[in-house]
Write an enzyme that holds these catalytic residues in place. Sequence first.
Site, PDB file in Angstrom:
ATOM      1  N   ARG A 113      -7.581  -3.232   8.174  1.00  0.00           N
ATOM      2  CA  ARG A 113      -6.496  -3.787   8.991  1.00  0.00           C
ATOM      3  C   ARG A 113      -6.558  -3.290  10.438  1.00  0.00           C
ATOM      4  O   ARG A 113      -6.427  -4.072  11.384  1.00  0.00           O
ATOM      5  CB  ARG A 113      -5.152  -3.416   8.370  1.00  0.00           C
ATOM      6  CG  ARG A 113      -3.984  -4.071   9.085  1.00  0.00           C
ATOM      7  CD  ARG A 113      -2.947  -3.047   9.505  1.00  0.00           C
ATOM      8  NE  ARG A 113      -1.898  -3.676  10.280  1.00  0.00           N
ATOM      9  CZ  ARG A 113      -1.448  -3.184  11.431  1.00  0.00           C
ATOM     10  NH1 ARG A 113      -1.967  -2.092  11.936  1.00  0.00           N
ATOM     11  NH2 ARG A 113      -0.495  -3.793  12.080  1.00  0.00           N
ATOM     12  N   ARG A 193      -3.097   3.262  -2.376  1.00  0.00           N
ATOM     13  CA  ARG A 193      -4.196   2.629  -1.652  1.00  0.00           C
ATOM     14  C   ARG A 193      -4.970   3.646  -0.827  1.00  0.00           C
ATOM     15  O   ARG A 193      -4.411   4.641  -0.372  1.00  0.00           O
ATOM     16  CB  ARG A 193      -3.664   1.488  -0.786  1.00  0.00           C
ATOM     17  CG  ARG A 193      -2.393   1.808  -0.029  1.00  0.00           C
ATOM     18  CD  ARG A 193      -1.682   0.552   0.450  1.00  0.00           C
ATOM     19  NE  ARG A 193      -2.590  -0.353   1.130  1.00  0.00           N
ATOM     20  CZ  ARG A 193      -2.384  -1.654   1.263  1.00  0.00           C
ATOM     21  NH1 ARG A 193      -1.287  -2.210   0.777  1.00  0.00           N
ATOM     22  NH2 ARG A 193      -3.246  -2.406   1.895  1.00  0.00           N
ATOM     23  N   ASP A 312       6.418 -10.945   8.951  1.00  0.00           N
ATOM     24  CA  ASP A 312       7.094 -10.088   7.970  1.00  0.00           C
ATOM     25  C   ASP A 312       8.592  -9.940   8.232  1.00  0.00           C
ATOM     26  O   ASP A 312       9.354  -9.701   7.300  1.00  0.00           O
ATOM     27  CB  ASP A 312       6.464  -8.684   7.972  1.00  0.00           C
ATOM     28  CG  ASP A 312       5.178  -8.620   7.161  1.00  0.00           C
ATOM     29  OD1 ASP A 312       4.757  -9.659   6.633  1.00  0.00           O
ATOM     30  OD2 ASP A 312       4.606  -7.516   7.064  1.00  0.00           O
ATOM     31  N   ALA A 325      -0.440 -11.696   6.160  1.00  0.00           N
ATOM     32  CA  ALA A 325      -0.859 -11.751   7.564  1.00  0.00           C
ATOM     33  C   ALA A 325      -1.170 -13.195   7.970  1.00  0.00           C
ATOM     34  O   ALA A 325      -0.838 -13.642   9.067  1.00  0.00           O
ATOM     35  CB  ALA A 325      -2.080 -10.860   7.771  1.00  0.00           C
TER      36      ALA A 325
HETATM   37  C1  LIG Z   1       0.748   0.469  10.763  1.00  0.00           C
HETATM   38  C2  LIG Z   1       0.623  -0.703   9.815  1.00  0.00           C
HETATM   39  C3  LIG Z   1      -0.332  -0.660   8.806  1.00  0.00           C
HETATM   40  C4  LIG Z   1      -0.479  -1.713   7.910  1.00  0.00           C
HETATM   41  N1  LIG Z   1      -1.457  -1.651   6.966  1.00  0.00           N
HETATM   42  C5  LIG Z   1      -1.670  -2.712   6.140  1.00  0.00           C
HETATM   43  C6  LIG Z   1      -2.734  -2.692   5.195  1.00  0.00           C
HETATM   44  O1  LIG Z   1      -3.476  -1.746   5.095  1.00  0.00           O
HETATM   45  N2  LIG Z   1      -2.909  -3.773   4.400  1.00  0.00           N
HETATM   46  C7  LIG Z   1      -2.088  -4.871   4.475  1.00  0.00           C
HETATM   47  O2  LIG Z   1      -2.289  -5.832   3.740  1.00  0.00           O
HETATM   48  N3  LIG Z   1      -1.071  -4.918   5.370  1.00  0.00           N
HETATM   49  C8  LIG Z   1      -0.844  -3.863   6.198  1.00  0.00           C
HETATM   50  N4  LIG Z   1       0.187  -3.909   7.105  1.00  0.00           N
HETATM   51  C9  LIG Z   1       1.080  -5.095   7.096  1.00  0.00           C
HETATM   52  C10 LIG Z   1       0.437  -6.304   7.727  1.00  0.00           C
HETATM   53  O3  LIG Z   1      -0.182  -5.996   8.936  1.00  0.00           O
HETATM   54  C11 LIG Z   1       1.524  -7.356   7.882  1.00  0.00           C
HETATM   55  O4  LIG Z   1       2.074  -7.601   6.608  1.00  0.00           O
HETATM   56  C12 LIG Z   1       1.050  -8.699   8.408  1.00  0.00           C
HETATM   57  O5  LIG Z   1      -0.022  -8.573   9.295  1.00  0.00           O
HETATM   58  C13 LIG Z   1       2.183  -9.466   9.119  1.00  0.00           C
HETATM   59  O6  LIG Z   1       2.390  -8.825  10.331  1.00  0.00           O
HETATM   60  P1  LIG Z   1       3.590  -8.920  11.309  1.00  0.00           P
HETATM   61  O7  LIG Z   1       2.997  -9.118  12.655  1.00  0.00           O
HETATM   62  O8  LIG Z   1       4.626  -9.849  10.854  1.00  0.00           O
HETATM   63  O9  LIG Z   1       4.238  -7.442  11.186  1.00  0.00           O
HETATM   64  P2  LIG Z   1       3.600  -6.010  11.484  1.00  0.00           P
HETATM   65  O10 LIG Z   1       2.157  -5.981  11.312  1.00  0.00           O
HETATM   66  O11 LIG Z   1       4.420  -5.038  10.718  1.00  0.00           O
HETATM   67  O12 LIG Z   1       3.888  -5.799  13.056  1.00  0.00           O
HETATM   68  C14 LIG Z   1       5.176  -5.553  13.580  1.00  0.00           C
HETATM   69  C15 LIG Z   1       5.010  -4.867  14.925  1.00  0.00           C
HETATM   70  O13 LIG Z   1       6.288  -4.778  15.559  1.00  0.00           O
HETATM   71  C16 LIG Z   1       6.435  -3.527  16.157  1.00  0.00           C
HETATM   72  N5  LIG Z   1       7.873  -3.221  16.264  1.00  0.00           N
HETATM   73  C17 LIG Z   1       8.721  -2.965  15.246  1.00  0.00           C
HETATM   74  N6  LIG Z   1       9.960  -2.746  15.726  1.00  0.00           N
HETATM   75  C18 LIG Z   1       9.893  -2.870  17.085  1.00  0.00           C
HETATM   76  C19 LIG Z   1      10.851  -2.757  18.132  1.00  0.00           C
HETATM   77  N7  LIG Z   1      12.134  -2.470  17.875  1.00  0.00           N
HETATM   78  N8  LIG Z   1      10.435  -2.954  19.404  1.00  0.00           N
HETATM   79  C20 LIG Z   1       9.146  -3.270  19.673  1.00  0.00           C
HETATM   80  N9  LIG Z   1       8.192  -3.385  18.697  1.00  0.00           N
HETATM   81  C21 LIG Z   1       8.565  -3.188  17.431  1.00  0.00           C
HETATM   82  C22 LIG Z   1       5.698  -2.594  15.223  1.00  0.00           C
HETATM   83  O14 LIG Z   1       5.293  -1.409  15.888  1.00  0.00           O
HETATM   84  C23 LIG Z   1       4.496  -3.442  14.805  1.00  0.00           C
HETATM   85  O15 LIG Z   1       3.384  -3.277  15.652  1.00  0.00           O
HETATM   86  C24 LIG Z   1       0.372  -2.865   8.017  1.00  0.00           C
HETATM   87  C25 LIG Z   1       1.336  -2.912   9.033  1.00  0.00           C
HETATM   88  C26 LIG Z   1       1.471  -1.872   9.939  1.00  0.00           C
HETATM   89  C27 LIG Z   1       2.504  -1.970  11.059  1.00  0.00           C
END
Ligand SMILES: Cc1cc2nc3c(=O)[nH]c(=O)nc-3n(C[C@H](O)[C@H](O)[C@H](O)COP(=O)(O)OP(=O)(O)OC[C@H]3O[C@@H](n4cnc5c(N)ncnc54)[C@H](O)[C@@H]3O)c2cc1C
Length: 443
Positions: A113, A193, A312, A325
Amino acid sequence: MSATKTGIKVIVVGAGFGGLTAAIECQRQGHDVEIYENFPQLKVLGDIISFGANAGRIFYRWGQGEVVSRLKPLCINLKDYGFRIHKYDTGEVVYHQPSAPDTPDAPPMHGHRGELHKVIFDYARDDLKIPIHLDSPVTEYFEDESQAGIVLKNGKRVTADVVIGADGVRSKARELVLGYFDKPKSSGYAVWRAWFPATEMAKDPRTKEFCEHGDTFNGWIGQDVHFLFSTIKGGKNCSWVLTHKDEHDIDESWSFPGKLEEVKEVLKEWDPLCTAIIEKTPPTALVDWKLVYRDPLPTWISKHARIALLGDSAHPFLPTSAQGATQSMEDGVTMAVCLKRAGRGKVQAAVRTYQDLRYERVRKVQKTGETTRDLWHKTDWAKVRENPSSIAFPREDWIHGFDAEKYAEDNFADAFKAQTEGPAPKAETPLGMTANASPAVVA
Ligand SMILES: Cc1cc2nc3c(=O)[nH]c(=O)nc-3n(C[C@H](O)[C@H](O)[C@H](O)COP(=O)(O)OP(=O)(O)OC[C@H]3O[C@@H](n4cnc5c(N)ncnc54)[C@H](O)[C@@H]3O)c2cc1C
Ligand SMILES: *[C@@H]1O[C@H](CO)[C@@H](O)[C@H](O)[C@H]1NC(C)=O
């Protein structure tokens, strides 16, 4: 990039795959976009993550294949090996699922990731010059009929035509949209994991076969537990996930350091090869990741329809769907198209149309996470012997053959018309929402 400028100003909160995709696609469609992200610097975090062909199709459009060519070398290559499913106790291979046929312009991808995330982050920031403000936690959201905005921790206010809350499972944007804190619940399952160098694996005669002939992918399935193990980077790295029953309470954090002894306890009646693999894991590489339930949100968009949840924050997925993702990326593509088609004067209707185009599909894909988990956890071995492919990881065309951009372009006009000319738009009851939808599941 020569898209006609729309004059629509978009703020994206969160630079995960959802937020980055939304920003990249908003720029592709001609909007002005900026990202605000909490983390002070990019770190290579996480372990294995999957992208379906429906994500590969989106990546492929970025730099006409350039981004895919950067991602591909980091990803697992199962062309020769496929996926082998074992019976948990005897270890016999009950089904050998060949790798999906090659689709160069829509490649499914599985890799680390953090490594894949860095490629997309760098593409957005360095190639496309999208402003990404790091160390900028958003503490408040606001909106009225004519604009929306955010307040940063340092007190700064920023306004735009629309704000996209792509801020993950613990979303703050969600609180504003719903008007209450939506507490996650335990799903009764957790995942251990790990990802680590395969050095020790290569030394043990029992496990070295997984390191010597390129990448591999194996799964062992049993009652209420499944164990997936892969070797990547030509067998130099390995990664495993073990989904199991877990009754612990969920609190604010649901990722903890794990204990190898507990993992071994769960696998003690299993094929000894599983324990041989587990034993190679450096204790610091082990994470205990709780899977929580969240009821489907009644709406992803705010009262004035100028703030939208995406990825998410709107709809977390179970890992067994392997689509979390990818669906966050489809959201971003859809939002960018809706804004372009509606134009700056109709941003609110565009945001409502985004939700209508996405809601039903997301719920349907989310369900597959439960279906696959139950298929594996409640296996009828006699049936599997009659029909081995019944245990295969589902590879359904309605999921992977989907082109989010084409779908949004083709269906925008009707959905938009329903929003603007139909009965008074009601964000609370989006298209396709059934009254008694069962709880959504969260990774
Ligand atoms: C550190 C991390 C590790 C992960 N590891 C895995 C993995 O190994 N395998 C897997 O399948 N999925 C993993 N995931 C989840 C996966 O990336 C997500 O389920 C998917 O990509 C959907 O992503 P998203 O952009 O909706 O949310 P996310 O990937 O969770 O991104 C949300 C982002 O918003 C930012 N954020 C949150 N609150 C605030 C705020 N108040 N102000 C500004 N920014 C904010 C966070 O820092 C983050 O970067 C991980 C997520 C993270 C954050
Ligand atoms: C992958 O393997 C290489 C070579 O052994 C190692 O240097 C690297 O740290 C490994 N990556 C991870 C995330 O463990």
